[in-house]
Design a protein around this motif. Sequence first.
Motif, mmCIF file in Angstrom:
data_model
loop_
_atom_site.group_PDB
_atom_site.id
_atom_site.type_symbol
_atom_site.label_atom_id
_atom_site.label_comp_id
_atom_site.label_asym_id
_atom_site.label_seq_id
_atom_site.Cartn_x
_atom_site.Cartn_y
_atom_site.Cartn_z
ATOM 1 N N GLY A 1 0.777 -1.237 0.000
ATOM 2 C CA GLY A 1 0.000 0.000 0.000
ATOM 3 C C GLY A 1 0.801 1.276 0.000
ATOM 4 O O GLY A 1 1.912 1.339 0.505
ATOM 5 N N ASP A 2 0.189 2.319 -0.590
ATOM 6 C CA ASP A 2 0.888 3.607 -0.676
ATOM 7 C C ASP A 2 0.443 4.569 0.407
ATOM 8 O O ASP A 2 0.939 5.690 0.475
ATOM 9 N N ARG A 3 -0.524 4.143 1.284
ATOM 10 C CA ARG A 3 -1.065 5.004 2.346
ATOM 11 C C ARG A 3 -1.779 6.227 1.801
ATOM 12 O O ARG A 3 -1.968 7.193 2.504
ATOM 13 N N ARG A 4 -2.077 6.206 0.506
ATOM 14 C CA ARG A 4 -2.773 7.331 -0.111
ATOM 15 C C ARG A 4 -4.047 6.881 -0.813
ATOM 16 O O ARG A 4 -5.067 7.508 -0.739
ATOM 17 N N PHE A 5 -3.904 5.782 -1.516
ATOM 18 C CA PHE A 5 -5.033 5.365 -2.342
ATOM 19 C C PHE A 5 -5.269 3.862 -2.312
ATOM 20 O O PHE A 5 -6.371 3.401 -2.097
ATOM 21 N N GLY A 6 -4.220 3.073 -2.526
ATOM 22 C CA GLY A 6 -4.446 1.641 -2.606
ATOM 23 C C GLY A 6 -3.156 0.844 -2.656
ATOM 24 O O GLY A 6 -2.073 1.373 -2.386
ATOM 25 N N ASP A 7 -3.302 -0.422 -3.007
ATOM 26 C CA ASP A 7 -2.131 -1.278 -3.167
ATOM 27 C C ASP A 7 -2.132 -1.780 -4.602
ATOM 28 O O ASP A 7 -3.157 -2.203 -5.125
ATOM 29 N N ASP A 8 -1.000 -1.699 -5.242
ATOM 30 C CA ASP A 8 -0.898 -2.076 -6.643
ATOM 31 C C ASP A 8 -0.065 -3.351 -6.748
ATOM 32 O O ASP A 8 1.125 -3.354 -6.414
ATOM 33 N N ALA A 9 -0.704 -4.417 -7.221
ATOM 34 C CA ALA A 9 -0.016 -5.702 -7.296
ATOM 35 C C ALA A 9 0.996 -5.766 -8.440
ATOM 36 O O ALA A 9 1.754 -6.736 -8.546
ATOM 37 N N ALA A 10 1.040 -4.730 -9.289
ATOM 38 C CA ALA A 10 2.051 -4.708 -10.364
ATOM 39 C C ALA A 10 3.434 -4.405 -9.803
ATOM 40 O O ALA A 10 4.435 -4.581 -10.483
ATOM 41 N N ILE A 11 3.481 -3.916 -8.566
ATOM 42 C CA ILE A 11 4.765 -3.730 -7.898
ATOM 43 C C ILE A 11 4.733 -4.512 -6.592
ATOM 44 O O ILE A 11 3.791 -4.381 -5.804
ATOM 45 N N VAL A 12 5.759 -5.349 -6.391
ATOM 46 C CA VAL A 12 5.890 -6.044 -5.107
ATOM 47 C C VAL A 12 7.059 -5.393 -4.358
ATOM 48 O O VAL A 12 8.045 -4.977 -4.964
ATOM 49 N N SER A 13 6.902 -5.311 -3.057
ATOM 50 C CA SER A 13 7.928 -4.626 -2.283
ATOM 51 C C SER A 13 7.904 -5.143 -0.858
ATOM 52 O O SER A 13 6.882 -5.641 -0.392
ATOM 53 N N GLY A 14 9.016 -5.022 -0.206
ATOM 54 C CA GLY A 14 9.068 -5.441 1.194
ATOM 55 C C GLY A 14 10.485 -5.646 1.657
ATOM 56 O O GLY A 14 11.451 -5.372 0.934
ATOM 57 N N LEU A 15 10.594 -6.097 2.884
ATOM 58 C CA LEU A 15 11.900 -6.293 3.490
ATOM 59 C C LEU A 15 12.362 -7.728 3.310
ATOM 60 O O LEU A 15 11.538 -8.646 3.209
ATOM 61 N N ALA A 16 13.662 -7.917 3.286
ATOM 62 C CA ALA A 16 14.200 -9.272 3.198
ATOM 63 C C ALA A 16 15.639 -9.269 3.716
ATOM 64 O O ALA A 16 16.279 -8.212 3.794
ATOM 65 N N ARG A 17 16.121 -10.456 4.062
ATOM 66 C CA ARG A 17 17.542 -10.618 4.381
ATOM 67 C C ARG A 17 18.248 -10.976 3.097
ATOM 68 O O ARG A 17 17.836 -11.883 2.375
ATOM 69 N N PHE A 18 19.310 -10.242 2.810
ATOM 70 C CA PHE A 18 20.054 -10.488 1.576
ATOM 71 C C PHE A 18 21.528 -10.401 1.928
ATOM 72 O O PHE A 18 22.012 -9.341 2.339
ATOM 73 N N ASP A 19 22.222 -11.497 1.813
ATOM 74 C CA ASP A 19 23.657 -11.535 2.088
ATOM 75 C C ASP A 19 23.971 -10.947 3.473
ATOM 76 O O ASP A 19 24.882 -10.137 3.625
ATOM 77 N N GLY A 20 23.166 -11.334 4.435
ATOM 78 C CA GLY A 20 23.426 -10.910 5.808
ATOM 79 C C GLY A 20 22.932 -9.518 6.164
ATOM 80 O O GLY A 20 23.151 -9.051 7.282
#
Lengths: 299, 288
Positions: free
Chosen positions: B39-58
């Motif tokens: 979600g963008d906290r303004r209007f909605g959530d767009d499934a064409a972009i995925v985003s989030g946190l992850a562990r990558f190389d420590g």
Amino acid sequence: MKEWFRRQPKHFTPATRDSGQQIPDNMWVKCSSCGELNYVKQLNDNLKVCKCGYHMRLTAREWLGLLDADTFVEEDAELAPSDPLEFVSTKDVYVQKLAENQERTGLNDALVSGHGTIQGNPLHIAVSEFTFIGGSMGSVYGERLARAAERAAELQHPLLTITATGGARQHEGVLSLMQMAKTNMALTRLAAIGQPHFALLVDPCYAGVMASYASVADVIIAEPGARIGFAGQRVIEQTIRQKLPAHFQTAEFMVEHGMIDMVVPRAELRATLARLLRLYGGTASNDVVADDIPATLQV
Amino acid sequence: MTASALTAWDKVQLARHPHRPHTLDYVRSCCEDFTELHGDRRFGDDAAIVSGLARFDGRTVMIVGHQKGRDARENVKRNFGMPRPEGYRKALRLFQHAEKFGFPVLCFIDTPGADPGIQSEERGQGNAIAENILVMAGLRVPIVAIVIGEGGSGGALAIGVADRLLMLEHSVYSVASPEGTAAILWRDSAKAPDAARAMKITAQDLQALGIADDIIAEPEGGAHTDAAVVLEAAGQALRQQMATLCQLDTETLLAQRYSKYRRIGQFQEAQLHLLNGTAPEPPAVLPF
């Protein structure tokens, strides 16, 4: 007797028009919106706004008339486009197209930049020329704009951009796309020293340029009726397979949806810009009121 | 057919291949603990972009990527990987979020372009893209972007301003789709293969133009023929770039990013406009 009451067909032979031969060039200009003829002197006095309110397109050089007389100093005029992709399509050969456009406009690319003053307030200015390959942004356009933003930052000047464009120039491929990043990159310098960027959007303003510097300005002004958007109307119509409403993607539509700050008629632009420059800390004092003098006495 | 014999148009087809690994395949392969944020906290959530946190190389990193679907139903949900303004604004929110917590950003580019629809225009598609470019230009954390399929115009650049740009061997990145350019400059969208060649859109072209920093080899036949190999190679390249960037102090990082983009473009210095001598007479000065 009955014949008298029957409507007679009008025997009207339209005069043959060989490309407007009987209307002397440079005397009358036909409005592309309402079709009315405007006497050129009167039209120029109205800043090329038709009686119907239609704002006709101005050239980059004409736009520079917004500045105080004789204050404009052009910069980076020596930058000239090259043909990095050696681009050739069936419709055009890029080097030839460049030469034709240079010949016709007297400019070497689609952006003119430099500095000047408005009511004594110094500023940097960059104006696009729509008649040069649709005001499209390629390497020279991007470089001139980036330099203008950097110089404005160095000299602590505000930046005014006046834009009419079809977007990024396809003939320079991904280099044109990257000018979107380059111009915004340079604008971070201006932001860092706290000088404003004012964008004036004039008809038409689309695509890559609307997705870069033109829509992240601190104050965005558009002329009445200017068409402004990201995707072109034909592309949208093909995607959704419906006709678009007339109002769609106009300056008024943009202000309604909160995307720009204001719609300002051409006659009020100079005064509006001067006011903004003063509000953001321009040096000229408030007693410079050139705009109170009737327009006819200025020049 | 060997890779070198592939035309630009062949590469467009490979870049668009429905079985090609997509963003989430890379995330699953090279990251752990991926936690999607919505979600963008303004209007909605767009499934064409995925985003989030992850562990990558420590490290904890912020992932932002276009996501295409594999079948019709998923493609409708993902809008064929064409983000709407809320998608870009979600990315913007998470870029700033990453900056707040000092998380480096990893972007996966794979889109035909930004969504061209009425609602997207109403919500300011141009503005959404422009804001992202501006914020990425000055974001105080490292950004690595990789083109895994199609880099479609401003819709790609909106999550593509980066300290390092990698491209898969058969990926493409262009100012407009070959079909779009063909329709305008050839007056025939069927000439897309010609446009693809003329526009110089392949990873190899972009490296020659100084825009792509590195190219990741794909198996003969394209990434979809042996996804595991590509996922591993991409992960390896991304780890390497990220590790290098994470050693730079912020000011150096930002100065390098500035000059990387500031340099792009080709022009000459000449007095062309003066040489022509046929400049139209100066127009009447308008009484502004």
